[in-house]
Design a protein around this motif. Structure first.
Motif, PDB file in Angstrom:
ATOM      1  N   GLY A 199      14.493   2.517  33.179  1.00 15.42           N
ATOM      2  CA  GLY A 199      13.734   1.603  34.202  1.00 15.42           C
ATOM      3  C   GLY A 199      12.870   0.813  33.233  1.00 15.42           C
ATOM      4  O   GLY A 199      12.681   0.808  32.193  1.00 15.42           O
ATOM      5  N   TYR A 200      12.375  -0.138  33.934  1.00 10.03           N
ATOM      6  CA  TYR A 200      11.280  -1.406  33.376  1.00 10.03           C
ATOM      7  C   TYR A 200       9.948  -1.059  33.840  1.00 10.03           C
ATOM      8  O   TYR A 200       8.919  -1.919  33.222  1.00 10.03           O
ATOM      9  CB  TYR A 200      11.830  -2.664  33.701  1.00 10.03           C
ATOM     10  CG  TYR A 200      13.346  -2.926  33.087  1.00 10.03           C
ATOM     11  CD1 TYR A 200      13.355  -3.604  31.929  1.00 10.03           C
ATOM     12  CD2 TYR A 200      14.343  -2.525  33.597  1.00 10.03           C
ATOM     13  CE1 TYR A 200      14.645  -4.174  31.412  1.00 10.03           C
ATOM     14  CE2 TYR A 200      15.597  -2.873  33.071  1.00 10.03           C
ATOM     15  CZ  TYR A 200      15.621  -3.563  32.088  1.00 10.03           C
ATOM     16  OH  TYR A 200      16.877  -3.779  31.417  1.00 10.03           O
ATOM     17  N   ASP A 201       9.494  -0.235  34.515  1.00  9.92           N
ATOM     18  CA  ASP A 201       8.113  -0.232  34.951  1.00  9.92           C
ATOM     19  C   ASP A 201       6.996  -0.053  33.894  1.00  9.92           C
ATOM     20  O   ASP A 201       6.082  -0.292  34.274  1.00  9.92           O
ATOM     21  CB  ASP A 201       8.015   0.715  36.171  1.00  9.92           C
ATOM     22  CG  ASP A 201       9.120   1.580  36.842  1.00  9.92           C
ATOM     23  OD1 ASP A 201       9.077   2.607  37.311  1.00  9.92           O
ATOM     24  OD2 ASP A 201      10.281   0.925  36.758  1.00  9.92           O
ATOM     25  N   GLN A 202       7.747   0.789  33.085  1.00 11.89           N
ATOM     26  CA  GLN A 202       6.169   1.097  32.180  1.00 11.89           C
ATOM     27  C   GLN A 202       6.058  -0.137  31.097  1.00 11.89           C
ATOM     28  O   GLN A 202       5.106  -0.131  30.575  1.00 11.89           O
ATOM     29  CB  GLN A 202       6.764   2.460  31.161  1.00 11.89           C
ATOM     30  CG  GLN A 202       7.599   2.079  30.270  1.00 11.89           C
ATOM     31  CD  GLN A 202       9.198   2.537  30.886  1.00 11.89           C
ATOM     32  OE1 GLN A 202       9.603   2.120  31.730  1.00 11.89           O
ATOM     33  NE2 GLN A 202       9.608   3.495  29.942  1.00 11.89           N
ATOM     34  N   THR A 203       6.826  -1.151  31.346  1.00 12.66           N
ATOM     35  CA  THR A 203       6.591  -2.246  30.377  1.00 12.66           C
ATOM     36  C   THR A 203       5.481  -3.060  30.981  1.00 12.66           C
ATOM     37  O   THR A 203       5.362  -3.094  32.265  1.00 12.66           O
ATOM     38  CB  THR A 203       7.770  -3.367  30.092  1.00 12.66           C
ATOM     39  OG1 THR A 203       8.025  -3.752  31.253  1.00 12.66           O
ATOM     40  CG2 THR A 203       8.802  -2.403  29.352  1.00 12.66           C
ATOM     41  N   ARG A 204       4.728  -3.775  30.169  1.00  4.06           N
ATOM     42  CA  ARG A 204       3.630  -4.692  30.859  1.00  4.06           C
ATOM     43  C   ARG A 204       3.851  -5.786  31.849  1.00  4.06           C
ATOM     44  O   ARG A 204       3.264  -5.795  32.950  1.00  4.06           O
ATOM     45  CB  ARG A 204       2.690  -5.374  29.775  1.00  4.06           C
ATOM     46  CG  ARG A 204       1.799  -4.630  28.856  1.00  4.06           C
ATOM     47  CD  ARG A 204       1.060  -5.488  27.827  1.00  4.06           C
ATOM     48  NE  ARG A 204       2.201  -5.815  26.822  1.00  4.06           N
ATOM     49  CZ  ARG A 204       2.596  -5.098  25.693  1.00  4.06           C
ATOM     50  NH1 ARG A 204       2.196  -3.855  25.516  1.00  4.06           N
ATOM     51  NH2 ARG A 204       3.456  -5.555  24.949  1.00  4.06           N
ATOM     52  N   SER A 205       5.281  -6.307  31.703  1.00  3.22           N
ATOM     53  CA  SER A 205       5.619  -7.578  32.397  1.00  3.22           C
ATOM     54  C   SER A 205       6.751  -7.348  33.153  1.00  3.22           C
ATOM     55  O   SER A 205       7.209  -7.986  33.828  1.00  3.22           O
ATOM     56  CB  SER A 205       5.938  -8.642  31.485  1.00  3.22           C
ATOM     57  OG  SER A 205       6.725  -8.364  30.605  1.00  3.22           O
ATOM     58  N   GLY A 206       7.261  -6.105  32.969  1.00  7.36           N
ATOM     59  CA  GLY A 206       8.567  -5.698  33.632  1.00  7.36           C
ATOM     60  C   GLY A 206       9.591  -6.585  32.818  1.00  7.36           C
ATOM     61  O   GLY A 206      11.046  -6.570  33.334  1.00  7.36           O
ATOM     62  N   ARG A 207       9.426  -6.952  31.750  1.00  8.93           N
ATOM     63  CA  ARG A 207      10.542  -7.438  30.822  1.00  8.93           C
ATOM     64  C   ARG A 207      10.750  -6.545  29.527  1.00  8.93           C
ATOM     65  O   ARG A 207       9.884  -5.921  29.348  1.00  8.93           O
ATOM     66  CB  ARG A 207      10.368  -8.806  30.484  1.00  8.93           C
ATOM     67  CG  ARG A 207      10.347  -9.851  31.526  1.00  8.93           C
ATOM     68  CD  ARG A 207      10.243 -11.272  31.073  1.00  8.93           C
ATOM     69  NE  ARG A 207      11.559 -11.221  30.007  1.00  8.93           N
ATOM     70  CZ  ARG A 207      11.733 -12.376  28.902  1.00  8.93           C
ATOM     71  NH1 ARG A 207      10.911 -13.244  29.325  1.00  8.93           N
ATOM     72  NH2 ARG A 207      12.701 -12.391  28.387  1.00  8.93           N
ATOM     73  N   ALA A 208      11.889  -6.665  29.014  1.00  8.85           N
ATOM     74  CA  ALA A 208      12.355  -5.962  27.776  1.00  8.85           C
ATOM     75  C   ALA A 208      12.081  -6.811  26.446  1.00  8.85           C
ATOM     76  O   ALA A 208      12.438  -7.830  26.225  1.00  8.85           O
ATOM     77  CB  ALA A 208      13.709  -5.765  27.855  1.00  8.85           C
ATOM     78  N   PHE A 209      11.063  -6.034  25.735  1.00 10.44           N
ATOM     79  CA  PHE A 209      10.514  -6.551  24.428  1.00 10.44           C
ATOM     80  C   PHE A 209      10.558  -5.584  23.303  1.00 10.44           C
ATOM     81  O   PHE A 209      10.299  -4.430  23.600  1.00 10.44           O
ATOM     82  CB  PHE A 209       8.935  -6.893  24.730  1.00 10.44           C
ATOM     83  CG  PHE A 209       8.755  -8.181  25.605  1.00 10.44           C
ATOM     84  CD1 PHE A 209       9.410  -9.545  25.411  1.00 10.44           C
ATOM     85  CD2 PHE A 209       7.593  -8.140  26.431  1.00 10.44           C
ATOM     86  CE1 PHE A 209       9.183 -10.533  26.241  1.00 10.44           C
ATOM     87  CE2 PHE A 209       7.315  -9.232  27.177  1.00 10.44           C
ATOM     88  CZ  PHE A 209       8.131 -10.323  27.084  1.00 10.44           C
ATOM     89  N   ILE A 210      10.688  -6.073  22.078  1.00 13.48           N
ATOM     90  CA  ILE A 210      10.734  -5.423  21.012  1.00 13.48           C
ATOM     91  C   ILE A 210       9.484  -4.792  20.812  1.00 13.48           C
ATOM     92  O   ILE A 210       8.419  -5.671  20.746  1.00 13.48           O
ATOM     93  CB  ILE A 210      11.149  -6.138  19.626  1.00 13.48           C
ATOM     94  CG1 ILE A 210      12.669  -6.699  20.064  1.00 13.48           C
ATOM     95  CG2 ILE A 210      11.061  -5.217  18.402  1.00 13.48           C
ATOM     96  CD1 ILE A 210      13.070  -7.858  18.891  1.00 13.48           C
ATOM     97  N   GLU A 211       9.251  -3.443  20.342  1.00 12.28           N
ATOM     98  CA  GLU A 211       8.033  -2.897  20.035  1.00 12.28           C
ATOM     99  C   GLU A 211       8.301  -2.026  18.640  1.00 12.28           C
ATOM    100  O   GLU A 211       9.217  -1.393  18.598  1.00 12.28           O
ATOM    101  CB  GLU A 211       7.445  -1.892  20.964  1.00 12.28           C
ATOM    102  CG  GLU A 211       6.867  -2.767  22.148  1.00 12.28           C
ATOM    103  CD  GLU A 211       6.119  -1.659  23.287  1.00 12.28           C
ATOM    104  OE1 GLU A 211       5.700  -0.764  22.673  1.00 12.28           O
ATOM    105  OE2 GLU A 211       5.757  -2.096  24.440  1.00 12.28           O
ATOM    106  N   MET A 212       7.132  -2.466  17.831  1.00 13.18           N
ATOM    107  CA  MET A 212       7.510  -1.802  16.453  1.00 13.18           C
ATOM    108  C   MET A 212       6.085  -1.318  15.720  1.00 13.18           C
ATOM    109  O   MET A 212       5.389  -2.227  15.832  1.00 13.18           O
ATOM    110  CB  MET A 212       8.150  -2.748  15.388  1.00 13.18           C
ATOM    111  CG  MET A 212       8.493  -2.228  14.141  1.00 13.18           C
ATOM    112  SD  MET A 212       9.661  -3.594  13.086  1.00 13.18           S
ATOM    113  CE  MET A 212       8.491  -4.990  12.904  1.00 13.18           C
ATOM    114  N   ASN A 213       6.067  -0.271  14.976  1.00 10.58           N
ATOM    115  CA  ASN A 213       5.272   0.105  14.120  1.00 10.58           C
ATOM    116  C   ASN A 213       5.766  -0.372  12.692  1.00 10.58           C
ATOM    117  O   ASN A 213       6.332   0.147  11.902  1.00 10.58           O
ATOM    118  CB  ASN A 213       5.039   1.567  14.076  1.00 10.58           C
ATOM    119  CG  ASN A 213       4.000   2.242  13.108  1.00 10.58           C
ATOM    120  OD1 ASN A 213       3.625   1.310  12.102  1.00 10.58           O
ATOM    121  ND2 ASN A 213       3.392   3.200  13.342  1.00 10.58           N
ATOM    122  N   GLY A 214       5.230  -1.521  12.425  1.00  7.81           N
ATOM    123  CA  GLY A 214       5.862  -2.428  11.396  1.00  7.81           C
ATOM    124  C   GLY A 214       5.469  -1.518   9.980  1.00  7.81           C
ATOM    125  O   GLY A 214       6.398  -1.525   9.108  1.00  7.81           O
TER     126      GLY A 214
END
Ligand code: UT7
Length: 322
Positions: A199-214
């Motif tokens: 699902g998408y609910d846990q994202t801030r905007s309902g959109r899919a974004f890359i998240e990284m611990n660079g």
């Protein structure tokens, strides 16, 4: 003995270019920081009408023209992508239809930045075992669609593009060795933390974004390139001097430099396009390869080493007689 040989190469970059200076106007960053920490100067970004399939198709058409093959010759299509057009059908099937290729297997491989190496490994096995004679191996990405333009930690790093090689069965040496690996332990360090099933609910905007611990990814990438170097050297019985060109995944110039040092490759024999393309994930190796072939650095008969590392984590390498 049957080899899979690179018969043609093509690539495609979207026309729109976003420079570091452009990013300075959008977020709290600077051209100086981006160049110093990553080596990136600019990246290409797709227009609203372009997609992974459309740019992958453009790269495939150029590679087919280079190899002088037509739709009727193609009997396998594999696309390495983390940004497919649709959940299904596979982007490979969409490219197959647009090329007018009928009936051959066509599927996508999801191995993030290692997608092209995974696809190359699989196509090599098909060709060596007689399952295919002429394969399209495509790396195509539209990472701008999963970039959070409000997160300076990731937005400056990625770009869009596509590259393709035509692999053909040959008695002449081609792909000499491939290795692919994964370790799912590090899922959370680099991911798009949403999707169809969870699902998408846990994202801030309902959109899919890359998240990284660079920082953590950076350290693992450098360590992993060391492992890749050892594995490849074992294949070559320690003769790294036999490699004419190192064509690594293009994530960060500092990672590329560290990888070259581990391999003992001088920087004059390393193909780096990260400054112009940024990180295009599965597309970065065929894009870099195409550029170096077009500008005359890589020539027929040269021995090449590809190496990639990405989310999963996944990693892999290939040694190829071009
Ligand atoms: O394709 C395979 C997967 N991806 C990679 O291989 C990427 C791996 N990671 C990297 O390339 C590097 O870790 C980055 C380029 C992402 C970051 O470089 P870093 O040297 O690891 O920097 P950092 O994350 O430790 O951040 C250093 C500072 C921080 O500020 P403070 O906390 O020291 O005040 C960040 O907030 O730089 C800041 N920062 C920025 N400043 C200006 C982070 N991003 C930016 C930015 N502009 N875009």
């Amino acid at each position: 003995m049957t080899y899979a040989r690179i018969a043609g190469i093509g690539s495609f970059l979207p026309e729109k270019v976003v420079t570091n200076k452009d990013l300075e106007k959008m977020m709290d960053t600077s051209d100086e920081w981006i160049r110093e920490r990553t080596g990136i100067k600019r990246r290409h970004v797709v227009s609203d009408s372009e997609t992974t399939a459309s740019i992958g198709l453009a790269a495939a058409e150029r590679a087919m023209a280079d190899a002088k093959v037509g739709p009727a010759d193609i009997d396998l299509i594999i696309v390495g992508t983390a940004t497919p057009d649709k959940v299904f059908p596979a982007t490979a099937c969409m490219i197959q239809r647009r090329l007018g290729v009928k009936g051959c297997p066509a599927f996508d491989v999801q191995a993030a930045c290692s997608g092209f190496i995974y696809a190359l490994d699989i196509a090599n096995r098909f060709i060596k075992t007689g399952g295919a004679t002429t394969a399209l191996v495509i790396g195509a990405e539209t990472l701008s669609r999963i970039t959070n333009w409000e997160d300076r930690g990731t937005a400056v790093l990625f770009g869009d593009g596509a590259g393709c090689v035509v692999l053909q069965a040959s008695d002449e040496a081609g792909i000499i060795s491939t290795h692919i690996h994964a370790d799912g332990e590090y899922e959370d360090l680099l991911h798009v933390p949403c999707g169809i099933s969870i699902g998408y609910d846990q994202t801030r905007s309902g959109r899919a974004f890359i998240e990284m611990n660079g920082n953590a990814v950076f350290k693992r990438a450098v360590e992993t390139f060391d492992k890749i170097a050892r594995e490849t050297m074992a294949d070559l019985e320690g003769e790294i001097g036999d490699i004419d060109w190192f064509v690594p995944h293009q994530a960060n110039m500092r990672i590329i430099t560290a990888a070259a040092r581990k391999l003992g490759m001088p920087m004059e024999r390393v193909i780096a396009t990260v400054d112009e393309h940024a990180n295009t994930s599965g597309a970065s190796i065929p894009l870099a390869l195409d550029q170096a072939v077009r500008d005359g650095r890589i020539k027929r008969g040269d021995t090449l080493m590809f190496a990639a590392f990405g989310a999963g984590f996944t990693w892999g390498s290939a040694v190829v007689k071009y």
